[in-house]
Design a protein around this motif. Structure first.
Motif, mmCIF file in Angstrom:
data_model
loop_
_atom_site.group_PDB
_atom_site.id
_atom_site.type_symbol
_atom_site.label_atom_id
_atom_site.label_comp_id
_atom_site.label_asym_id
_atom_site.label_seq_id
_atom_site.Cartn_x
_atom_site.Cartn_y
_atom_site.Cartn_z
ATOM 1 N N ALA A 23 0.826 -1.204 0.000
ATOM 2 C CA ALA A 23 0.000 0.000 0.000
ATOM 3 C C ALA A 23 0.863 1.258 0.000
ATOM 4 C CB ALA A 23 -0.937 -0.002 1.209
ATOM 5 N N GLY A 63 2.131 1.965 -3.383
ATOM 6 C CA GLY A 63 1.083 2.589 -4.175
ATOM 7 C C GLY A 63 0.970 4.076 -3.884
ATOM 8 N N TYR A 94 -11.778 3.512 -5.034
ATOM 9 C CA TYR A 94 -10.891 2.817 -4.107
ATOM 10 C C TYR A 94 -11.666 1.807 -3.259
ATOM 11 C CZ TYR A 94 -6.820 5.840 -4.882
ATOM 12 O OH TYR A 94 -5.747 6.479 -5.427
ATOM 13 N N TRP A 107 -4.325 -6.832 -9.185
ATOM 14 C CA TRP A 107 -3.898 -6.298 -10.469
ATOM 15 C C TRP A 107 -4.946 -6.534 -11.543
ATOM 16 C CZ3 TRP A 107 -3.110 -8.711 -15.168
ATOM 17 C CH2 TRP A 107 -3.119 -10.105 -15.170
ATOM 18 N N SER A 152 1.187 5.622 -12.376
ATOM 19 C CA SER A 152 0.022 5.975 -11.569
ATOM 20 C C SER A 152 -1.207 5.158 -11.926
ATOM 21 C CB SER A 152 -0.299 7.470 -11.743
ATOM 22 O OG SER A 152 0.800 8.276 -11.389
ATOM 23 N N GLY A 184 0.971 1.444 -9.900
ATOM 24 C CA GLY A 184 0.630 1.961 -8.577
ATOM 25 C C GLY A 184 -0.673 1.394 -8.056
ATOM 26 N N LEU A 185 -1.676 1.293 -8.921
ATOM 27 C CA LEU A 185 -2.970 0.761 -8.498
ATOM 28 C C LEU A 185 -2.916 -0.741 -8.246
ATOM 29 C CD1 LEU A 185 -5.289 2.838 -10.831
ATOM 30 C CD2 LEU A 185 -5.280 2.895 -8.337
ATOM 31 N N VAL A 231 -0.360 -2.509 -6.885
ATOM 32 C CA VAL A 231 0.159 -2.749 -5.536
ATOM 33 C C VAL A 231 -0.762 -2.146 -4.485
ATOM 34 C CG1 VAL A 231 2.548 -2.959 -6.308
ATOM 35 C CG2 VAL A 231 1.674 -0.706 -5.693
ATOM 36 N N TRP A 232 -1.438 -1.057 -4.835
ATOM 37 C CA TRP A 232 -2.348 -0.405 -3.890
ATOM 38 C C TRP A 232 -3.543 -1.299 -3.568
ATOM 39 C CZ3 TRP A 232 -3.191 2.892 -0.254
ATOM 40 C CH2 TRP A 232 -4.458 3.408 -0.012
ATOM 41 N N TYR A 233 -4.177 -1.849 -4.589
ATOM 42 C CA TYR A 233 -5.329 -2.710 -4.345
ATOM 43 C C TYR A 233 -4.931 -3.991 -3.626
ATOM 44 C CZ TYR A 233 -8.640 0.078 -7.024
ATOM 45 O OH TYR A 233 -9.474 1.076 -7.457
ATOM 46 N N GLN A 235 -2.406 7.136 2.977
ATOM 47 C CA GLN A 235 -2.428 8.242 2.023
ATOM 48 C C GLN A 235 -2.317 9.603 2.694
ATOM 49 O OE1 GLN A 235 -5.882 7.401 -0.635
ATOM 50 N NE2 GLN A 235 -4.313 7.497 -2.222
#
Length: 324
Positions: A48, A51, A201, A214, A258, A262-263, A265-267, A282
């Motif tokens: 996170a 991300g 999100y 992913w 972005s 980034g999304l 690994v963020w999800y 964040q």
């Protein structure tokens, strides 16, 4: 037996009719759901955080991109490039099309994260500085946690909410002070971006619990391609394009970094540690954005930056230790 299948697989009952005995349950063991280990939690937090780092470069990269592209061209072209990357990965790995019940959620992710947030923030950055625009990122964690609570039924602890509100207040105060304490017409774009991104999100984090993170963003990008591709052709035909090193670098970063990596690994991070806790990471994003702005755009930080950074780090520590 897989944990996620145990709740839906029918358990067989063996009955000895000749003996007239009571039914006995199938001896097949059911794997219990175990809490996250410390290692898994650390791994999810790192994902996170990566991300967030990728997202923190979005505003400076967008400012670079606007040096050579119009706002509509930049947004649509970045979506097309990201969709091509995502589609190539899906094809190479022969990923099956998501079940129909997930399509509505993927549409929300696409509308909020792939199209809505990039477009609204890009329009805002035409007249607002990166420091001023960072206020939307300061509000995003709290908004995401609120929408998550409504959508998923999560009930974070009181200390979690207290620290989240304190961190959001610190970031908002800092970013507003950086912009001179005045609000511009770009705030309408920013507040709209805040709402649609938080929805994306939240829905993306929910979907990442039932399918690889992913794939969530990859399918959302592919779903938006029928809109982004013709939109890019129209935008490029009406907006002038001046290819420079900054413009190309900015476009490539917002498309690949972005919008996709980034999304991804963020999800995945949200799926591991939960949407509310991941969203609080964040809180550091506006400060990271300002740091990048110093090196990439030549902006200057005020003396309040170190104090705000310390306050935000304390709030992040509290939210990560709070029971979500």
């Amino acid at each position: 037996m897989r944990t996620e299948n145990s709740a839906t697989t029918a358990t067989g009952i063996a009955v000895d009719a000749s003996a007239g005995t009571a039914p006995r349950p199938d001896p097949t063991p059911v794997t219990p759901v175990t809490p996250l280990t410390a290692k898994a939690t650390r791994g999810g937090t790192v994902l996170a955080a990566l991300g967030v780092t990728a997202f923190s470069l979005t505003f400076p990269a967008t400012a670079w991109g606007l040096e050579g592209f119009g706002p509509w061209s930049l947004v649509t072209v970045r979506s097309v490039l990201a969709a091509l990357i995502a589609g190539s990965c899906l094809l190479a790995l022969r990923v099956a099309i998501p079940e129909r019940r997930h399509w509505a959620g993927l549409a929300v992710v696409g509308a909020g994260v792939v199209l809505g947030f990039p477009l609204l923030t890009t329009l805002a950055l035409e007249t607002a500085t990166t420091a001023h625009s960072a206020v939307v990122v300061g509000l995003l964690p709290l908004t995401t946690a609120l929408l998550s609570a409504l959508r998923t039924g999560a009930r974070p602890s009181r200390s979690f909410w207290t620290a989240a509100c304190a961190g959001a207040a610190a970031v908002i105060a800092f970013t507003v002070q950086q912009s001179g304490g005045t609000l511009t017409t770009a705030d309408l774009y920013l507040f709209g971006a805040l709402l649609v991104c938080a929805a994306g999100y939240t829905e993306g984090g929910r979907l990442a619990r039932v399918m690889p993170g992913w794939q969530v963003i990859a399918w959302a990008l592919v779903m938006c391609l029928p809109l982004a591709a013709p939109g890019a052709l129209v935008a490029l035909s009406h907006e002038p394009v001046h290819l420079t090193g900054h413009a190309v670098a900015g476009l490539l970063w917002v498309a690949a970094g972005s919008q996709f990596v980034g999304l991804v690994v963020w999800y995945r991070g949200m799926a591991v540690i939960g949407i509310p806790k991941a969203s609080q990471l964040q809180l550091a994003q506006p400060l990271l954005t300002l740091v990048w702005s110093v090196f990439l755009l030549g902006e200057h930080l005020s003396p309040a930056a170190p104090l705000t950074a310390a306050a935000v780090l304390v709030c992040i520590a509290v939210t990560q230790r709070s029971r979500g």
